[in-house]
Write a protein that holds these residues in place. Structure first.
Motif, short mmCIF file in Angstrom:
data_model
loop_
_atom_site.label_atom_id
_atom_site.label_comp_id
_atom_site.label_asym_id
_atom_site.label_seq_id
_atom_site.Cartn_x
_atom_site.Cartn_y
_atom_site.Cartn_z
N LEU A 1 -15.41 -23.88 -3.94
CA LEU A 1 -14.41 -23.38 -4.89
C LEU A 1 -14.50 -24.09 -6.22
O LEU A 1 -14.97 -25.22 -6.31
N TRP A 2 -14.02 -23.39 -7.23
CA TRP A 2 -14.16 -23.91 -8.60
C TRP A 2 -13.53 -25.28 -8.78
O TRP A 2 -13.99 -26.07 -9.56
N ASN A 3 -12.46 -25.56 -8.09
CA ASN A 3 -11.85 -26.86 -8.33
C ASN A 3 -12.27 -27.89 -7.30
O ASN A 3 -11.68 -28.95 -7.19
N LYS B 1 7.14 -18.89 -7.61
CA LYS B 1 6.16 -18.46 -6.61
C LYS B 1 4.81 -18.66 -7.28
O LYS B 1 4.46 -17.90 -8.18
N ASN B 2 4.10 -19.71 -6.89
CA ASN B 2 2.87 -20.12 -7.59
C ASN B 2 3.13 -20.17 -9.10
O ASN B 2 2.47 -19.47 -9.85
N ASN C 1 6.00 -26.48 -0.19
CA ASN C 1 4.54 -26.50 -0.08
C ASN C 1 3.94 -26.82 -1.45
O ASN C 1 4.60 -26.64 -2.48
N LEU D 1 -10.82 -18.12 -1.33
CA LEU D 1 -10.05 -19.17 -0.67
C LEU D 1 -10.19 -19.04 0.85
O LEU D 1 -10.40 -20.02 1.55
N ASP E 1 -1.01 -27.19 0.92
CA ASP E 1 -1.70 -25.91 1.12
C ASP E 1 -3.19 -26.20 0.91
O ASP E 1 -3.61 -26.47 -0.22
N PHE F 1 -3.50 -19.03 6.42
CA PHE F 1 -2.91 -18.04 5.51
C PHE F 1 -3.71 -16.72 5.53
O PHE F 1 -4.94 -16.73 5.54
N ASN G 1 0.75 -12.45 1.06
CA ASN G 1 1.91 -12.13 0.23
C ASN G 1 2.18 -10.62 0.39
O ASN G 1 1.28 -9.86 0.80
N ASN H 1 -7.90 -13.07 0.43
CA ASN H 1 -7.85 -13.97 -0.73
C ASN H 1 -9.16 -14.74 -0.91
O ASN H 1 -9.17 -15.79 -1.53
N GLU I 1 -0.15 -24.22 4.51
CA GLU I 1 -1.14 -23.14 4.40
C GLU I 1 -2.50 -23.79 4.54
O GLU I 1 -2.71 -24.94 4.12
N ASN J 1 7.84 -21.49 -3.52
CA ASN J 1 6.45 -21.49 -3.09
C ASN J 1 5.55 -22.06 -4.18
O ASN J 1 5.50 -21.53 -5.29
N GLU J 2 4.89 -23.17 -3.85
CA GLU J 2 4.00 -23.83 -4.81
C GLU J 2 4.66 -23.92 -6.18
O GLU J 2 4.19 -23.35 -7.17
N TYR K 1 -6.90 -25.48 0.52
CA TYR K 1 -7.97 -24.50 0.24
C TYR K 1 -9.25 -25.20 -0.19
O TYR K 1 -10.06 -24.62 -0.90
N PHE K 2 -9.39 -26.44 0.18
CA PHE K 2 -10.65 -27.14 0.02
C PHE K 2 -11.43 -26.94 1.31
O PHE K 2 -10.95 -27.32 2.38
#
Ligand code: N0T
Length: 552
Positions: free
Chosen positions: A417-419, A109-110, A260, A365, A301, A353, A42, A362, A328, A179-180, A303-304
């Motif tokens: 990651l936390w999730n 945006k997010n 996305n 992630l 996107d 990304f 970003n 980031n 992403e 975005n998201e 991120y897992f």
């Protein structure tokens, strides 16, 4: 694909998406195009940042740069437009011989309106935010106000009009709208305005298209969708909002448009609002498809880091009505191998990304720091597929493909990651070779992919350290496959159709493509094929012919 745009004459050289029986390709300059992208961090959307962007694009051997364009920078004062950044970007992309995908950072945006101009984000009267059930105001704009929609739409139309005017070479091939999108902290807007709309009947189009509640009497959101009503309502209205912007933009300049998604964990989703409610998460893809026919694709996107979740996401988003495009993905080493799964699902492209030298990371992630070791796993793959992007995309449009990546994750627990809880596999005390083995029925033949074994002999697969292997197989014709692998062994055996037959590699050619034609370089034989096709330090492109023979 439903583009919904009635153009008088269709210019086949203009960027568009072609589909063939549930397979898809992005067409650029009249040819299939494989997006091998780098996405910036970003805030790289200023001329001053671009010198930190191009070197990474080049080292990665990317053919496409994915980069934001912010509403706040193109319309800092209402009705005063400034596209100087877009002009600079396009000029530099041409010098670099790179295509562009632009990200329209605007209403969302997010979840937040951070990229909207001050005259928008500071005027909550004219551009109201989402209210929670207990009356708190969240920093996420509500989709229910014409004032907000009209303002965003006007700016987006100006952007598309500007592209039409300045981009005769079609350097920009696609645009992401918002975005998201969605809202964190509430399933939907509970303001008075929103409540009124919530009590109205569910639009007939949604009932018909989604088909989920076919046969049900029309009713309001709650009576039709029960527990899901709040989330489905928010998804529908954000989808409609984005669609109206997309439709208006396409009327100016009909580039492919996509959204996305900030994903929910498909195995352990949690509640809407804990993840970005209203975005096109896996549970509301049909709602989005109904709400937003001018959006060509819904793109995850990722991120897992773990194999199980990353590959599940691809299964969910690769659909007959939705080309897979990895909008992403984290830029750390474990993610690179998922490129093979994406291609197996017929993906139009892949966009790691944070690929720039702006000295931001980031993590957790993506990677902790940007350097050659981060770039290399992607560059290895892009080098090979960049040399055959058009040919691969053409094969992918018309032939069956299968992708594989190393299934046993090797990153340490502190990088989970936390999730991702609930999707990470449990540690097993003993290593079972089967864990490092994948089998796929291709029809007459079955492919076996194994990871982390010596090239010579039958040592059981132990997995690579770190997990990095992958392979993709395309069916070119009867008994004939294109195979590209990396840090993996690929072997074939007869499926039940051929069981009991004697079989052999008839011929394994290494080669490359030149202008659509296969160029033979050498035959792989002996050690190179006796134990299977061993892809070691770099990916190779092989054309494999299998055969059976009779012994009496
Ligand atoms: C992404 C990026 C950027 C598994 C994060 C991811 C980008 C946006 N958001 O660097 O902000 O513009 O699209 C959100 C991930 C949430 C946590 C997922 C953990």
């Amino acid at each position: 694909l439903a583009s919904g745009v009635a153009t008088a004459k269709v210019d086949q050289t203009f960027p568009h998406i072609d589909s063939n029986n549930g397979r898809h390709a992005l067409m650029v300059d009249g040819k299939p195009y494989l997006i091998l992208a780098a996405q910036t961090n970003n805030s790289a959307n200023y001329a001053a940042a671009l010198p930190d962007v191009w070197p990474v694009v080049e080292q990665m051997q990317a053919n496409t740069l994915v980069i934001p364009v912010a509403w706040e920078q193109v319309e800092p004062q209402e009705n005063a437009f400034d596209f100087s950044f877009v002009d600079t970007l396009i000029a530099q992309a041409r010098e670099q011989d790179v295509r562009l995908v632009l990200l329209w950072f605007a209403t969302w945006k997010n979840n937040a309106p951070h990229y909207a101009p001050s005259w928008v984000k500071l005027d909550n009267q004219r551009f109201p935010r989402v209210k929670t059930e207990d009356g708190k105001t969240l920093n996420s704009l509500s989709p229910h106000y014409r004032s907000t929609l009209e303002a965003d739409k006007k700016a987006f139309v100006q952007l598309m009009r500007h592209l039409k005017k300045v981009d005769r070479e079609r350097t920009v091939i696609m645009v992401q709208v918002q975005n998201e999108v969605g809202t964190y902290g509430s399933a939907r807007d509970y303001s008075e305005t929103a409540e009124e709309i919530f009590q109205q009947p569910v639009p007939q189009k949604l009932l018909t298209d989604a088909g989920r509640k076919a046969g049900k009497e029309p009713g309001n959101w709650e009576t039709v969708f029960g527990e899901d009503a709040d989330e489905f309502f928010h998804a529908w209205h954000i989808g409609r909002y984005v669609d109206e912007i997309a439709e208006a933009g396409k009327k100016e300049y009909p580039l492919p448009l996509y959204v996305n998604v900030a994903l929910r964990n498909p195995f352990n989703p949690g509640q809407p609002g804990q993840y970005s409610s209203g975005g096109a998460t896996d549970n509301v893809i049909p709602i989005w498809k109904s709400a937003a026919p001018h959006i060509d694709m819904i793109s995850p996107d990722i991120y897992f880091r773990d194999h199980k979740t990353a590959t599940r996401v691809m299964e969910l988003y690769a659909r007959d009505d939705n080309p897979l495009y990895i909008a992403e993905i984290g830029n750390d080493q474990p993610y690179a191998r998922y490129f093979f799964d994406a291609l197996g699902h017929g993906a139009l492209g892949f966009a790691p990304f944070g690929m720039d030298n702006t000295k931001y990371s980031n993590y957790p992630l993506g990677a902790k720091t940007m350097d050659e070791t981060v770039i290399k796993p992607f560059a290895e793959l892009y080098r090979v597929f960049g040399a055959m992007g058009a040919e691969w995309a053409e094969i992918s449009l018309n032939h069956r493909t299968w992708g594989f990546s190393e299934p046993v994750d090797t990153y340490s627990a502190d990088k989970a990651l936390w999730n991702a809880k609930g999707s990470d596999g449990e540690e097993k005390p003993e290593k079972d070779p089967e864990d490092n083995t994948q089998r796929q029925d291709l029809g007459d033949w079955t492919a076996e992919i194994t990871y982390g074994r010596p090239a010579f002999w039958i040592e059981p697969p132990k997995g690579n350290s770190p997990a990095s292997g992958g392979a993709v197989i395309a069916e070119l014709g009867k008994d004939e496959y294109l195979v590209v692998g990396y840090h993996a062994r690929v072997n074939f055996s007869p499926s039940k159709e051929l069981v009991g037959e004697q079989y052999t590699f008839e011929r394994v050619e290494e080669g490359h493509f030149d202008d659509g034609e296969w160029v033979f370089e050498r035959v792989w034989n002996g050690d190179q094929t006796d134990w299977g096709l061993n892809f070691i330090e770099q990916p190779h492109v092989l054309k494999v012919k299998l055969a059976t023979y009779k012994t009496n």
